[in-house]
Design an enzyme around this catalytic site. Sequence first.
Site, PDB file in Angstrom:
ATOM      1  N   ASP A 172       0.819  -1.214   0.000  1.00 51.20           N
ATOM      2  CA  ASP A 172       0.000   0.000   0.000  1.00 51.20           C
ATOM      3  C   ASP A 172       0.850   1.260   0.000  1.00 51.20           C
ATOM      4  O   ASP A 172       0.565   2.224  -0.720  1.00 51.20           O
ATOM      5  CB  ASP A 172      -0.903   0.017   1.238  1.00 51.20           C
ATOM      6  CG  ASP A 172      -1.940  -1.081   1.171  1.00 51.20           C
ATOM      7  OD1 ASP A 172      -1.953  -1.801   0.153  1.00 51.20           O
ATOM      8  OD2 ASP A 172      -2.736  -1.198   2.114  1.00 51.20           O
ATOM      9  N   CYS A 192      19.580 -28.565  22.516  1.00 51.41           N
ATOM     10  CA  CYS A 192      20.251 -29.615  23.291  1.00 51.41           C
ATOM     11  C   CYS A 192      20.542 -30.862  22.468  1.00 51.41           C
ATOM     12  O   CYS A 192      21.220 -31.767  22.942  1.00 51.41           O
ATOM     13  CB  CYS A 192      19.432 -29.962  24.530  1.00 51.41           C
ATOM     14  SG  CYS A 192      17.984 -30.958  24.170  1.00 51.41           S
ATOM     15  N   ASP A 243       0.935   4.092  -2.826  1.00 49.34           N
ATOM     16  CA  ASP A 243       0.612   5.478  -2.481  1.00 49.34           C
ATOM     17  C   ASP A 243       1.715   6.427  -2.951  1.00 49.34           C
ATOM     18  O   ASP A 243       1.441   7.486  -3.505  1.00 49.34           O
ATOM     19  CB  ASP A 243       0.453   5.619  -0.958  1.00 49.34           C
ATOM     20  CG  ASP A 243      -1.010   5.552  -0.551  1.00 49.34           C
ATOM     21  OD1 ASP A 243      -1.874   5.511  -1.455  1.00 49.34           O
ATOM     22  OD2 ASP A 243      -1.284   5.546   0.665  1.00 49.34           O
ATOM     23  N   LYS A 279     -12.595   1.768   9.711  1.00 55.44           N
ATOM     24  CA  LYS A 279     -12.556   1.615   8.263  1.00 55.44           C
ATOM     25  C   LYS A 279     -12.032   0.223   7.949  1.00 55.44           C
ATOM     26  O   LYS A 279     -10.851  -0.065   8.125  1.00 55.44           O
ATOM     27  CB  LYS A 279     -11.640   2.680   7.663  1.00 55.44           C
ATOM     28  CG  LYS A 279     -11.641   2.706   6.151  1.00 55.44           C
ATOM     29  CD  LYS A 279     -10.857   3.921   5.668  1.00 55.44           C
ATOM     30  CE  LYS A 279     -10.900   4.018   4.161  1.00 55.44           C
ATOM     31  NZ  LYS A 279     -10.430   2.792   3.499  1.00 55.44           N
ATOM     32  N   CYS A 283      16.626 -31.234  18.374  1.00 54.79           N
ATOM     33  CA  CYS A 283      16.461 -29.965  19.062  1.00 54.79           C
ATOM     34  C   CYS A 283      17.686 -29.082  18.817  1.00 54.79           C
ATOM     35  O   CYS A 283      18.812 -29.514  19.073  1.00 54.79           O
ATOM     36  CB  CYS A 283      16.282 -30.202  20.555  1.00 54.79           C
ATOM     37  SG  CYS A 283      16.379 -28.669  21.508  1.00 54.79           S
ATOM     38  N   LEU A 325     -13.566   7.858  -0.556  1.00 55.73           N
ATOM     39  CA  LEU A 325     -13.502   8.835   0.526  1.00 55.73           C
ATOM     40  C   LEU A 325     -12.189   9.587   0.415  1.00 55.73           C
ATOM     41  O   LEU A 325     -11.160   9.011   0.062  1.00 55.73           O
ATOM     42  CB  LEU A 325     -13.559   8.143   1.894  1.00 55.73           C
ATOM     43  CG  LEU A 325     -14.889   7.529   2.312  1.00 55.73           C
ATOM     44  CD1 LEU A 325     -14.753   6.889   3.685  1.00 55.73           C
ATOM     45  CD2 LEU A 325     -15.990   8.587   2.340  1.00 55.73           C
TER      46      LEU A 325
HETATM   47 ZN   LIG Z   1      16.252 -29.476  23.565  1.00 61.99          ZN
END
Ligand SMILES: [Zn+2]
Length: 720
Positions: A59, A441, A63, A139, A438, A107
Amino acid sequence: MELPGYAQVGALSVVACRMVGMTTPAAEIMDGAAYAQAVEDAVKASAAYYGGGTSALDDDAYDRLVRGIAAWESDHPDQVLPDSPTGKVAGGAVVGDVPHTVAMLSLDNVFTPEEFTAWTASLARRIGHEAQRFSVEPKLDGLAIAARYTDGRLTRLITRGDGIAGEDVSHAIGTLVGLPEKLERPVTVEVRGEVLMTTAQFEHANEVRTAHGGQPFANPRGASAGSLRAKDRAYTVPMTFFGYGLLPLADTDTALAARLGELAHSDLMALTAQLGVNTTATTAVPGIVAATVEETLERVRETAALRAELPFGIDGIVIKADLAADQQAAGSGSRAPRWAIAYKLPAVEKITRLVEVQWNVGRTGIIAPRGVLEPVQIEGATITYATLHNPADITRRDLRLGDHVMVHRAGDVIPRIEAPVAHLRTGDEQPIVFPEVCPRCGSAIDTSQERWRCEQGRNCHLVASLSYAAGRDQLDIEGLGATRIVQLVEAGLAADLADLFTLTRDQLLALERMGATSTDNLLTAIDAAKDQPLSRVLCALGVRGTGRSMSRRIARHFATMDNIRAADADAMQQVEGIGTEKAPSIVAELAELSPLIDRLTAAGVNMTEPGATPPTPTTSDTDTDTEVAADGTDKAVGPLAGMTVVVTGAMTGALEKLSRNQMNELIERAGGRSSSSVSRKTSLVVAGEGAGSKRAKAEDLGIRLASPDEFAALVADFTT
Ligand SMILES: [Zn+2]
C-alpha cells in the site's frame, strides 16, 4: 436529494495524492518515460488489487507511486495519460457492467489531527454551521459491495467496480457471514458494506487453497477480493460482511426512500442491524456518535490502539456528518462525498524478502521458527524478524527461503508473515529446512503436535547447559555427551552441574547401556574435571556474557573464586572488556549461582587459577582504587606480557595436540591476550601449516610472525 451512497475504498485510495502532510515521500519521476512506466505500474498494481490478485506493490509503495504521478502531472498538465490512475475511483482499475443506482464513491483521506480539524472547518463553511455531530466507525480493510434485497430477499451482489458500475458476484450469496439471504422485514433496499476475511477465515482460506494446489493469498484483503470474484471453484471459503450503508432501491417504495433519506447515519446503522445484517456494532470497535471534534479524535485514538487486537484488518477510521440534513447541505463531489472523510492509520503491511528461518527453543522446550527478513520500515519501526508460529504453518502456506512475503505489524505485537507473494517467485526460492533434532540440546523432537517441542521439555535447557559445561573447552569430561546427559537428566540423577560430581558407581551402572568399564571411565573423567583451572569452571557455569576468553580474563584477574564472588560491579569492571553494562549483570548472576558454586566447591572442584596472582585487596580508602586498577593491569607477567597474539593454521610439534581454545589459554597463562583477528593492535601471529589470509594480513601490516616451534620455545615454561 443526496443519498448516503458512497463506498469505502481500500488502502489504495488515489485521493491520498491530493492531501498535504504525507507520512512518506512521493516517488520521484524524472521524465516522460518514467512517468509512462509509473502509470503502467500503478494501473497493473491497481488491477491486481481490485481484481483479486496480489499486487507487486504494498500500500505504501503504491501510495508513493501515485503521489509521484500526481506531482509530475501537475507540472506537465498537457502530458497526462488517459490511463493515469489519479482522480479515478479505484485507480480506474475495474469496470463492471451492472450500474449502481447511486454512485459508490471513494472517501478523501486525512492523516493527522490537524488535517482532520481543517476538514471539519471546511465542512462547517460548506453547510453554514458546525456539523451537529459525527458518526465514527472503523474503516474495514476489505472489498466494498452492494447487496440488493427485493422484498427482504437477497437477489444480487455487486462489487464497487469503478463506482458507477460494478461486477455481478451474486454467486457468492450464501458464503458471506453476516449478510443474510432474508432480512427480518420484507423491504426492498440496498445494503452497502465491506466483505473481508477475519484472521481465522484467512488462515482457513489459505489452507484450503493450498490443499487444492493453489498458491496462497498474500493477505486477507487480496484473499477476499479473489475469493469473492472466483466462480466455479471446487471449494468455497467463508468471509464476513459488515454493513455500513443502507439506501432504498430506485423506483420502488418512495415512502421508504423518503424515510431512509431523513435518517441520521447512526439510525440507519441501527436499522441495518435490526434487519439482521452484521454491523461493526458486534465488534470491539462499534460505530459511535461523537458530539465534538475532540471527542471524535479521542475515538480515533481508541480505535487505533485496539487495532492490533482486532480479528480483522482496519486501515483507518471513517468519520461522517451524522445528520442527513448536514450531509445534504455538504453535498458530494464527483469522486467523494464532502460530508465524510477517512482518517487513515499508518500502513501495517509491507512486502519484503524472507532471508532465513531460525529455530528458537523456548523455556518450555517449544521449538519456534522465526523469519529473518530483509529490513523493512513499518509504522516507523525497522522490522527484521517476524513470527512464523510453527512448522505446519510454514508448510500450509508453502513458504520458501527467498520468497517475497507480506509482513504485517500492528502496534507492539511481534510482526507476522501473512503469506508469500507467490507471483513474484523467480524459481530460485529454496525450501525451508526443518530441524531434525532440538537445535539447543540435540535431543529428539516431539512433532506430534503442531507446535514442535524438544522431548526434554523444560529440561532442554538443563541438557544444553550440562552438555556445554562438560564440553571439550570447558570441563572436558570425556564420555559425557548429550545422549548420556539426557539419560542422567531423565533418571533424575542430574538436576544441575554439581550433581555430576556426586554421581555414584551404582547410580551409573543402573543406567541402560552403561557397563562397568564405561562407568569407571566416566567416573575417572569426572574426577579429573575437578582439577580444571578456575577459568574453565567459570566458563562451565555459563554466566551470560562470559564466554571462554572472558572467563579466562576474569579468572586471571581475580585468581580465586572467592575473590570473584567478593567483587562488586566496580571491581568487576577492572577486568578488560567488562563495561558498565556487563559488570552488574555478571555480579548479579554469580550471586544467583552462589548455592551451586558452594556445592561445586564442597564436591572438591578446583576454584583457583594456576599462575594468577590476586589483585591487591581493596581498602575502604577510595584513593587506592586507581592503584588497584593499575596493579590489576600491570600484573600480567610472562614472555607475552602486554602482547596481543593471534593463532592461525594448524599447530605442529609440541603444540600439535592443543585445541584453539587451549592455545588461547596458553597465551593468557604466559601473560598475553588472545585474539581471533589480525589488526594493527596485534603483536604476534603464530602461523601454523595452511595459514592463509591472517598470515597474509600480518605480513601486510608488518606484524611479527612465529612458527609453532618458535612459539613453543617462547612459552615453554607455561606449557603444562
Ligand atoms: Zn532441547
